[in-house]
Scaffold this motif. Structure first.
Motif, PDB file in Angstrom:
ATOM      1  N   SER A 104       0.835  -1.200   0.000  1.00  0.00           N
ATOM      2  CA  SER A 104       0.000   0.000   0.000  1.00  0.00           C
ATOM      3  C   SER A 104       0.868   1.247   0.000  1.00  0.00           C
ATOM      4  O   SER A 104       2.009   1.227   0.444  1.00  0.00           O
ATOM      5  CB  SER A 104      -0.921   0.008   1.230  1.00  0.00           C
ATOM      6  OG  SER A 104      -0.165   0.134   2.422  1.00  0.00           O
ATOM      7  N   ARG A 106       0.252   5.419   0.957  1.00  0.00           N
ATOM      8  CA  ARG A 106      -0.671   6.432   1.446  1.00  0.00           C
ATOM      9  C   ARG A 106       0.113   7.626   1.980  1.00  0.00           C
ATOM     10  O   ARG A 106       1.289   7.502   2.335  1.00  0.00           O
ATOM     11  CB  ARG A 106      -1.582   5.874   2.532  1.00  0.00           C
ATOM     12  CG  ARG A 106      -0.876   5.451   3.813  1.00  0.00           C
ATOM     13  CD  ARG A 106      -1.873   4.893   4.819  1.00  0.00           C
ATOM     14  NE  ARG A 106      -1.261   4.559   6.085  1.00  0.00           N
ATOM     15  CZ  ARG A 106      -0.701   3.391   6.355  1.00  0.00           C
ATOM     16  NH1 ARG A 106      -0.662   2.459   5.413  1.00  0.00           N
ATOM     17  NH2 ARG A 106      -0.174   3.153   7.539  1.00  0.00           N
ATOM     18  N   THR A 107      -0.535   8.762   2.009  1.00  0.00           N
ATOM     19  CA  THR A 107       0.087   9.985   2.501  1.00  0.00           C
ATOM     20  C   THR A 107      -0.154  10.100   3.998  1.00  0.00           C
ATOM     21  O   THR A 107      -1.314  10.176   4.435  1.00  0.00           O
ATOM     22  CB  THR A 107      -0.507  11.219   1.799  1.00  0.00           C
ATOM     23  OG1 THR A 107      -0.321  11.077   0.392  1.00  0.00           O
ATOM     24  CG2 THR A 107       0.175  12.492   2.283  1.00  0.00           C
TER      25      THR A 107
END
Length: 202
Positions: A104, A106-107
């Motif tokens: 994954s 993500r920020t």
């Protein structure tokens, strides 16, 4: 330094590490026979075509957020990077070493993360000396392991207090720390009256 679990024979495990092609020294630091957990100090000489994954990560300024784990012969890393270019470059270099899968991307909410970590640190500092002592012993003895290495009764045998008091110290410690950790958890808001997740109209 590594921590290895499910080690039934520490001497054989260290001997196996010493025979590895990139290891020059493997020494047993400590071994808990009840938990079958070994801490081993390693020194290696990577004069092979494959360099350590950690070298690639750090060279590209991708910093591990938790220690890497190894399951089923695969290394699992969780890292934080400042931009997508670093992620792409690191991914390309890791592919030269072996097969890579990205689970994954993500920020992270950095402001929230830093604030949350400060609150967790403060929560730990706010523990009383007895709470810190009991909680530390519980961690050392494997109370939070899966499966558990001990229970509250076992902890009480190593303490001057009874089982009920030791349990109370643990519950108060856990409550303080979990309240500080709670804001870091991403979860849907719940309706306090119904206990159900709130839904928004499309």
């Amino acid at each position: 330094m590594i921590e290895a679990t499910n080690v039934s024979d520490a001497d054989a495990f260290v001997e196996w590490l010493n025979d590895h092609e990139v290891m020059t020294v493997a020494q047993l630091v400590s071994y808990d026979a009840d938990r079958e957990t070994a801490f081993v100090s390693l020194a290696g000489d990577y004069e092979t075509d494959t360099e350590p994954v950690l070298n690639v990560l750090l060279r590209n300024r991708c910093f591990p957020t938790v220690p890497a784990t190894v399951t089923g012969g695969r290394e699992h890393w969780s890292v934080i990077a400042s931009d997508h270019e670093q992620v792409s470059r690191t991914h390309e270099e890791l592919q030269k070493i072996g097969h890579v899968e990205v689970d994954s991307l993500r920020t992270p909410e950095l402001d929230r993360l830093l604030t949350g970590l400060s609150e967790v640190k403060q929560a730990v500092q706010d523990l009383s000396p007895r709470q810190r002592e009991v909680l530390g012993r519980a961690i050392d003895e494997g109370y939070y392991d899966s499966p558990r290495g001990c229970n509250i009764a076992d902890l009480a045998e190593q303490d001057t207090a009874n089982t009920s008091t030791v349990g109370e110290h643990l519950r108060r410690s856990e409550a303080k720390i979990l309240k500080a950790v709670a804001p870091l958890l991403s979860r849907p808001k719940r309706n306090k009256q119904t206990g159900r997740n709130r839904k928004t109209k499309p």
